[in-house]
Design an enzyme around this catalytic site. Structure first.
Site, mmCIF file in Angstrom:
data_model
loop_
_atom_site.group_PDB
_atom_site.id
_atom_site.type_symbol
_atom_site.label_atom_id
_atom_site.label_comp_id
_atom_site.label_asym_id
_atom_site.label_seq_id
_atom_site.Cartn_x
_atom_site.Cartn_y
_atom_site.Cartn_z
ATOM 1 C CG HIS A 37 -5.082 -3.059 3.335
ATOM 2 N ND1 HIS A 37 -6.156 -2.270 3.079
ATOM 3 C CD2 HIS A 37 -5.487 -3.940 4.254
ATOM 4 C CE1 HIS A 37 -7.153 -2.664 3.832
ATOM 5 N NE2 HIS A 37 -6.782 -3.684 4.550
ATOM 6 C CB CYS B 149 -0.946 -0.041 1.190
ATOM 7 S SG CYS B 149 -2.503 0.783 0.886
#
Lengths: 278, 507
Positions: free
Chosen positions: A214, A103
């Site tokens: 993520h 991310c």
């Protein structure tokens, strides 16, 4: 095998978790827990180190690097410190050391990152990607297909038993675009991926991997975890890692979680199909 | 003057309210939703002439709301009415439903979901806002931690210049909300409640300066990122709390007492400089276990005394004496010569503390985690990896997982507890609980650790086994820390569409 283990114990693989106190959004620590667990299963000795602000990073000292995600404020806070270590990290990447970034960490591996407030942040330039801010957040469950992971022989392709399939969850406002040397990490089967436009997810170059999947990316993707450990092992010891036999791989719980994620997505797709307009 | 449209909208809402109640249902959101559909301006109009108090933040909203309502009931002059949104119906629809039942002059204590609060504050024009804390919870709904902070900050700004803010000083983001307000009152924990550690056991508890983004340094921490902090880069630090609490253990099984140090500022508008204040230290009854609840009660007392400075000590004590543990917080129910205990776990800190409690319990005969990812829980369950379960040494006992995301929960437990512990998985909550209860010896307790909607589902499914009422009694406290979102949120996942689904009464 035992002999080999003992030898490995003498010089454990070293895992460097960068900025764990600042870049830790959404369960990123799950990736470290997964690497630790799989190393145990594979019989690889692994030591973990946390490196944060104000420490001069010695890239020679580590075999695997992990960078998690953060909010804009934290990414800005570490940027200066990270750029001081730019040379070291670039060298590690060129030497074929394993770097996994998730991310916000993935964005920082790229050339530049445009923030929501309009300012542009310089990245490390290790991956040929750049990140733009976009309208609306891309949130939801994801399934990607990573070609470099071998399909497991125990199950059919395109099923949860297919180890090329990566299961995850994404939540990002920015869009990332690839060019040059950067190859996509995977193909999007479900979800948005890098930008919701070109069907790519993440990026890789040498042994550097970035993903928008993520938080706990690795726990549900043990093939990916094992792959990273194998790459690091091979680079460090100059020989392939002997994997335990299939019944010693201890992936029962991972496979159950993958199967359940698959069923959940199948149910979501079913709803979309019968839902009419969408 | 109010418009015909507004009056019709309210009439429709009230009719639906009475119809639902007549048919024996809980009417806590649908009436308000219909009213707002017919007249979106109804919230502002119906708040006029009422004394509105809002309670928002991540954890402890429901408990703080109910304690504050009790305090007001005791402290206000006879004849004053205090209304509140029970059942954790904390979106605009739920707030509207309460306002429909209110009259001019009533005191309305509204538990407000963080996003709903930001939207509604301008309409509600509250007299007082109590902000508990900002944790990572339901992040997929709100985006990032800073976003939640900004939502609440904007809500407080929208409320206007005269609004009193009662803020948790120990949470950096909550404290920062007050930095531009002259009407902020802070509550916090005494040094003795804050362990002298800069690093918490969990690396992910690190907190950043809300002003400049640098890593905060801690003189001591109470829970997770809460404590006595300072920014090394700018001048931001924990504000001096006007209300400081410290728990006093008691020999009895009860939760002990709460020692609250505060200043008498009767008649004064706004906080006085410390040197002019008369410091008081009072011992108050503490009927709820845990540091969280000490925070909740201190916040509620601070809010009540801010609103009613003339409230007497015996009134405060009387109100707190009546506080009962909320649904789902260490609630024990007997089952023959065994028992079950519910512990609501909906964020990393809660999950780790829950498992730690089980590991220390002498009577533990088993533990089951129930993990759902309904939109009300947060669709993303990555947070289970932030729970430092590795730090807990669990004695040998059966361990189970159920709920929509039982396989993810089982995987988390497998990694934390090691290959030697088998994690039993079953979609059927009742069957799993039955099986585990059978394995318990007499005198043992089976610990059930659900997240929010899993708790509702579990209560429903265990009703025949444990023989309690299926439906919540409206007179009983609503679930502690409940954060039900509902259909007014984004239409991403399938939200509950009916009253029944919202409270888990329908299958």
């Amino acid at each position: 095998m035992e002999m080999l283990n003992r030898l490995q114990d003498l010089q454990p693989l070293k895992l460097c978790h960068l900025y764990p106190d600042l870049l830790n959004l959404y369960g990123d620590i799950g990736n470290i827990i997964a690497l630790t667990q799989r190393a145990r299963v594979l019989g690889v000795s692994l030591e973990r180190y946390a490196v944060s602000m104000g420490t001069v990073l010695d890239p020679e000292a580590y075999d695997i690097f992990f960078i998690g995600g953060g909010q804009d404020a934290q990414q800005t806070a570490i940027q200066g410190d990270l750029l001081k270590n730019k040379q070291g990290l670039c060298k590690a990447a060129q030497q074929g050391k394993v770097i996994l970034a998730v991310c916000g960490g993935y964005q920082l591996l790229g050339e530049k990152v445009a923030l929501a407030n309009g300012s542009v942040m310089q990245g490390l330039g290790i991956l040929d990607v750049h990140t733009e801010s976009g309208r609306g957040r891309l949130i939801g469950d994801t399934v990607y297909q990573a070609g470099f992971l071998q399909p497991e022989l125990t199950g059919p392709a395109d099923s949860p038993a297919d180890s090329r399939l990566l299961f995850g969850f994404e939540n990002h406002g920015s869009r990332t675009y690839l060019k040059g040397r950067a190859r996509p990490l995977a193909k999007v089967l479900y979800g948005y991926g890098n930008n919701g436009e070109d069907g790519t997810e993440g990026a890789c170059w040498e042994q550097v991997y970035g993903t928008y999947s993520h938080g706990s990316f690795l726990p549900k993707n043990p093939a990916m975890t094992d792959y990273l450990l194998q790459q690091a092992y091979q680079r460090r010891y100059g020989r392939k890692l002997d994997l335990p036999s299939a019944d010693q791989m201890d992936t029962q719980y991972e496979n159950q979680a993958r199967a359940q994620a698959w069923q959940r997505l199948a149910a979501q797709l079913g709803r979309h199909k019968t839902g009419g307009q969408t | 003057m109010t418009s015909l449209r507004y009056q019709l909208a309210c009439l429709a809402g009230r009719m639906i309210y009475h119809l639902l109640r007549l048919s024996g249902r809980q009417a806590s959101t649908l009436p308000g939703r219909v009213t707002l559909l017919l007249d979106p301006g109804a919230l502002a109009l119906s708040a006029q002439g009422r004394q509105i108090l809002c309670v928002t933040g991540t954890n402890g909203k429901t408990t703080s709301t109910s304690v504050l309502a009790r305090l007001l009931e005791t402290g206000l002059p006879k004849g004053s009415r205090v209304l509140t949104n029970a059942f954790g119906a904390n979106l605009t629809s739920g707030m509207m439903t309460v306002l429909l039942q209110s009259k001019k002059g009533d005191y309305v204590v509204l538990e407000a979901d963080e996003a709903a609060f930001a939207k509604a504050a301008a309409s509600l024009k509250p007299q007082l806002i109590l902000v508990t804390n900002i944790f990572r919870d339901q992040l997929d709904r709100y985006g990032e931690l800073d976003t939640v902070y900004k939502l609440i900050l904007n809500g407080c700004l929208e409320a206007g210049q005269t609004c009193r803010l009662v803020l948790g000083a120990d949470d950096p983001h909550v404290a920062a909300i007050g930095s531009n307000s002259v009407h902020a009152t802070y509550f916090g924990a005494q040094d003795s409640e804050c362990a002298p550690r800069h690093q918490s056991g969990n690396m992910t508890d690190a907190a950043h300066c809300p002003v400049c983004g640098s890593l905060l340094t801690y003189q001591g921490r109470s829970i997770s990122h809460m404590g006595i902090y300072r920014c090394p880069a700018c001048d931001f630090s924990r504000p001096e709390p006007e209300y400081l609490f410290r728990r006093q253990a008691s020999a009895a099984a009860s939760a002990g007492s709460l020692e609250l140090t505060y200043c008498r500022v009767a008649g004064a508008q706004g906080p006085l400089p410390l040197m002019y204040r008369q410091q008081l230290t009072q011992r108050l009854p503490l009927r709820l276990e845990g540091l969280y609840n000490a925070y909740n009660i201190s916040g509620a007392v601070a809010a009540a005394l801010t609103l009613i400075p003339e409230m007497t000590l015996s009134q405060v004590q009387g109100a707190l004496q009546q506080v009962r543990p909320s649904f789902g917080r260490l609630e024990r129910i007997r089952y023959g010569d065994k028992s079950v205990c519910f512990i609501l776990v909906k964020n990393p800190t809660g999950m780790e503390q829950g498992l730690r409690l089980v590991s220390e319990a002498q009577d533990a005969g088993g533990v089951i985690f129930f993990l759902n990812n309904h939109v009300n829980d947060g669709v993303d369950i990555s947070w289970i990896w932030d729970a430092p379960l590795e730090q807990v040494k669990l004695p040998a006992m059966p361990v189970g997982a159920s709920g929509q995301r039982r396989a993810d929960m089982a995987l988390r437990l497998h990694y934390a507890l090691g290959s030697g512990v088998k994690i039993e998985q079953n979609e059927d909550m009742l069957a799993l609980v039955r099986q585990f209860l059978e394995q318990c010896r007499p005198g043992q307790c089976l610990y059930l650790l659900p997240n929010y909607t899993a708790m509702l589902q579990l209560r429903q499914e265990l009703a025949p086994l444990l023989g309690y009422q299926r439906r919540w009694d409206p007179k009983q406290p609503a679930p502690a820390g409940a954060d039900p979102g509902s259909v007014t949120g984004a239409g991403t996942a399938a939200g509950p569409q009916t009253e029944e689904a919202e409270y888990g009464n329908a299958k």
